[in-house]
Structures are given as structure tokens and as C-alpha cells.
Design an enzyme around this catalytic site. Sequence first.
Site, PDB file in Angstrom:
ATOM      1  N   ASP A 160     -52.791 -55.350 -19.189  1.00 36.37           N
ATOM      2  CA  ASP A 160     -51.631 -55.554 -20.050  1.00 36.37           C
ATOM      3  C   ASP A 160     -52.063 -56.614 -21.041  1.00 36.37           C
ATOM      4  OD1 ASP A 160     -49.268 -56.782 -21.162  1.00 36.37           O
ATOM      5  OD2 ASP A 160     -48.137 -55.632 -19.691  1.00 36.37           O
ATOM      6  N   HIS A 161     -52.180 -56.247 -22.305  1.00 40.10           N
ATOM      7  CA  HIS A 161     -52.831 -57.186 -23.223  1.00 40.10           C
ATOM      8  C   HIS A 161     -52.005 -58.465 -23.433  1.00 40.10           C
ATOM      9  CE1 HIS A 161     -50.303 -55.565 -26.498  1.00 40.10           C
ATOM     10  NE2 HIS A 161     -50.608 -56.665 -27.153  1.00 40.10           N
TER      11      HIS A 161
ATOM     12  N   HIS B 285     -45.103 -55.428 -20.987  1.00 48.03           N
ATOM     13  CA  HIS B 285     -45.264 -56.762 -21.582  1.00 48.03           C
ATOM     14  C   HIS B 285     -44.116 -57.715 -21.202  1.00 48.03           C
ATOM     15  CE1 HIS B 285     -48.313 -54.652 -23.615  1.00 48.03           C
ATOM     16  NE2 HIS B 285     -47.616 -54.202 -24.630  1.00 48.03           N
TER      17      HIS B 285
HETATM   18  C1  BG6 Z   1     -48.337 -52.483 -27.703  1.00 47.58           C
HETATM   19  C2  BG6 Z   1     -47.268 -51.538 -28.150  1.00 47.58           C
HETATM   20  O1  BG6 Z   1     -48.542 -52.370 -26.324  1.00 47.58           O
HETATM   21  O2  BG6 Z   1     -47.955 -53.811 -28.032  1.00 47.58           O
HETATM   22  C3  BG6 Z   1     -47.014 -51.687 -29.645  1.00 47.58           C
HETATM   23  O3  BG6 Z   1     -47.639 -50.212 -27.853  1.00 47.58           O
HETATM   24  C4  BG6 Z   1     -46.717 -53.121 -29.986  1.00 47.58           C
HETATM   25  O4  BG6 Z   1     -45.952 -50.843 -30.071  1.00 47.58           O
HETATM   26  C5  BG6 Z   1     -47.772 -54.045 -29.412  1.00 47.58           C
HETATM   27  O5  BG6 Z   1     -46.677 -53.245 -31.392  1.00 47.58           O
HETATM   28  C6  BG6 Z   1     -47.382 -55.492 -29.595  1.00 47.58           C
HETATM   29  O6  BG6 Z   1     -48.460 -56.308 -29.271  1.00 47.58           O
HETATM   30  P1  BG6 Z   1     -48.615 -57.740 -29.927  1.00 47.58           P
HETATM   31  O7  BG6 Z   1     -49.793 -58.323 -29.229  1.00 47.58           O
HETATM   32  O8  BG6 Z   1     -48.791 -57.541 -31.390  1.00 47.58           O
HETATM   33  O9  BG6 Z   1     -47.326 -58.460 -29.625  1.00 47.58           O
END
Ligand code: BG6
Length: 514
Positions: free
Chosen positions: A200-201, A263
Site C-alpha cells: 500500500d503505497h 489507504h
Molecule cells: C492510488 C489511487 O492508489 O492513490 C489513485 O488509485 C490516487 O486514484 C492515488 O490518486 C493517490 O496517491 P497519492 O500518493 O497521490 O496520495
Amino acid sequence: MTTVTTSPRPAVQERSAGHVVPPCALVIFGAAGDLTKRKLIPALYNLARQKLLPDDFAIVGVARAALDDAGFRAQLAAEIARFVPGTFAPELWKWLESRVHYVAGNFSDAETFTALEKKLGELETSRWTRGNTLFYLATAPDFFGPIARMLRERGLADESHGRWRRIIVEKPFGRDLASAKALNAELLQALGEKQIYRIDHYLGKETVQNILVFRFANGIFEPIWNRRYVDHVQITVSETLGVEKRGGYYDRAGCLRDMVPNHIFQLISLVAMEPPISFAADAVRDEQSKVLRAIHAPTPEEVLHNAVRGQYGAGTIDGRNLVDYRAEQGVPPNSGTETFVAMKLAIDSWRWNGVPFYLRVGKALAARKTEITIRFRKPPLVLFRDTSIADLHPNDLVIHVQPKEGISLRFGAKIPGAQLKIGGVDMDFDYAEHFGATPATGYERLLYDAMQGDQTLFQRADMVEASWAVVDPVLDVWQALPPREFPNYRAGSWGPREADHLLELDGRSWRPVD
Ligand code: BG6
């Protein structure tokens, strides 16, 4: 007398022993995609810059295009400078590029895996990867199960002879509870849970990792981190972009699936978990899992009251004109997919009973901001009754995740002057100001941990399933009752009015985003 001779190594390869990852090969399925060039390769470059990669290291890209090693290297080289955050050092890229290899093939063809097996065998001797392999599944989710199965059938998931074999899987982990369970079962038939790294990034973000440090490395916050002192928690994850070119994927997913069970629930679990008995991966994840299981799964009636959905209509953000979501590329003109979600959640636990967790998340909103606010209860008595002070500012502890990274604490202070007046002031900690900005993609730590065998920041099967169990009832109700008033917010606003009502009904409001 003994003479010791050492051969000088290029500067980029000097590294402190003990922190370097073990010899290994990283195989990227879906190597032609954006993730590889934008995030994974730049993250590996950054790890090499930090001297955390071993000499005995190889990258193997797997994709359909008929390329060879040289062709794939040239493709990456053409763009790497653009995607590496910070300054680009060509000699460092040379070091990494020389370790890049390629296997052409379809993910569902047995021959691809034969070719991959051969390539990995060669790298064991030419690069001394010791057979250790991390498979990164940067593919469409339909391929997760089949690739895992092939890896097992070909013996590529086999960890005998002291070598390790792991896979990293990107979200989405299913699209509801049933499909998430099926995916977990499929993966677990091929590999052990200890070999599966569900990424989960959001957990790659420094500020998110800092939540644990903030809570558990400081003695002063934990005693007040509970229902006695906390009035409520609110989480805002707002993006200014629309769906851009991802309309096709996004319209099938929607904001809820795209952001909430992954997230946002990760953020909630870190904020709400009990102190783990140690920082071992499973000790931490056990506590996260307990929180996720304690989030009350809403009844259909509760969904109607506590969940709000929205879809953006045309508007302007920072001078950019956005069209209606329904007019975006790949989106059907009558789409009922939500691009905004607000929810009120309850955590049925001793610590959090009665403390609402509000979240709002969406695309095409007024500002890009991810923040978590812990709002503390007001003092029991307004001592300033006979003064001009009618109300007191609440104490907010705000964890700024992005784009500003830091933590601030808001409290009331006397405004200088003869009259008693109170103003809200902030004590601010800014990551970049204090520690200096570290150029990163957000994937460095996660790749590093996976190669080190540390699963702390990765989701376990039970965590994924517990998250879907909360979201499923909302999906069901929303599917049964198609939205009637979409689009219901203007691009560049803060979402539909109902999102404000959600808090107003409880006598609360969203913290204005600064
Ligand atoms: C991704 C989603 O997992 O996370 C995207 O699929 C979203 O829709 C993105 O824009 C948001 O990531 P960050 O790191 O820019 O908050």
C-alpha cells in the site's frame, strides 16, 4: 607480516555493512507500465544512491513487448533522468542499468516462465543473486492469481536451499470481500503468507510511518490518545486532479474502493491501534488488524445516514478547467460512479467507543491535501465566563501527510492586550525544514523492506479482508440505490454539501484546510 590488499570500488558501491539488502534479483511483471519507469526504477536508483543495494543484484523486467536486455535498458535510460527525484547522477544509473535484464512474454504463457527460469538461473552465476528473488506483480489484478500459480508450478516460489522467494502485489486486492477472499486463497495456494507482500503505497510515506514513532516513541501523547480526551478524529484526503486518463479503471472501481479500504484504513489503523508488544512485523500487524476488525460494519440504515457519495461536475481548479466526470475519457455519459466519499465510522473498542472517525476523500477538490486531525475535548469548564470570550478554540493535533509534511498542535493563547482575548496558535513541526528534503518516490522503503524480509509495512490477508468487511455494506446499499443527483459537486469545491451535514448533525465541522 600480513599484507592486506583491497580492490578499490567505485564510489557509488561503497556501503555500510549490515544495511545492504542481501544478494537478489527483482523481477517486475508488467515492466512496460508507468509504475516501473516512474516509481520502481527511480526508487531502486535512490536505494543505490543510499548504498543500500548489493553488487550482487539484478532487475528482470517481464512484459509483452519483443525487447532484449539492451532494448529494455535503452527504454528506461531514455526517461530515468526525468523521473528520478533530485539530481541525476549518470554514473550511478550506469551501475544500475548494467544490472537490468528483460524477458519478453505473456503472463499466461508457460514459455514466459521457462524463459524467466532460465534467466534467473543465469543470473545466479553471472550476478551471484544466490537464487533469492522478489517478484513484483505490477500487472492488472486479473494476473495476480495466475502468475502466483505459475511461479509455484515452475518451482520459482520454492524456498529450499536457504534462498528466499517473495512476491509483492499491488492493489486492488479484490473489489469486495468475496473477491478479496478468493484472491487471498489463490495466492496462499501458491505461496506462504510470509512470502506475500501486499503493498500500500501510503505506508511508503514518511509522515505515515512517523505516526507510529510519534505515538510510541513519545511518552506524552499516549495517555491522552483515547475516548476520555479525544472528541473525534477526521481524515481528509483531497486531490485536485480529476481521473485523467484512468477513466476506464476508475469508473469500475469508484472512490470508495480506490481509496478507503486500503489507504485510508491504513491511516486509521495506525492512528487507532493499541501499542504493539514489539515492533516485530506480526506484533504491529496484529494490533492493526484488531482495529480494522473493530470498525463497525454499518447496517443499511447506517449507510444511508453515515456515508455520502459525490461525483464532480465541470469546474476550475488552479486555473485549470475540468470537464464533468461523465465527460472524461473512458467514462460512460450516465456513470453513477462516485468520485467523492465522506463517512462517519465508529470503532467498537474500549479505547475509542463513542469517538467518531470522519473521513472525506475525493478527486477534483479545492486543494491537494492529506491530513489527519485529532481533535481533543474542550476543557470541562469555561472559566472565562465573565469575559468577552464566548468559546474556546479546540485543541487540534494535525498530522500533515502531504503535500506539506509535518505535525502541528493548535492551542489557545492569550492575545497581548488589556482585554482577555484568546487566539488559536500553532506549534509546527515541518519535516523538510527540520530534516531537509530527501528526494524520494515513496517506494524506496517498501522495496527495501521486502528485500530485507520485513513485512511490517505490508498488509496481511486478514487485514485486507477486515477492511472489505466494513466497506461491503456501503457498496451493497449504493449499488441497490443508484445516485439520483450526480454530478453533485463542482470541481474545485470541497465536495457535496452532505459531507458538511454529516459533521454538522453532530455539532462539528471539517477543519478548514490551510
Ligand atoms: C492510488 C489511487 O492508489 O492513490 C489513485 O488509485 C490516487 O486514484 C492515488 O490518486 C493517490 O496517491 P497519492 O500518493 O497521490 O496520495
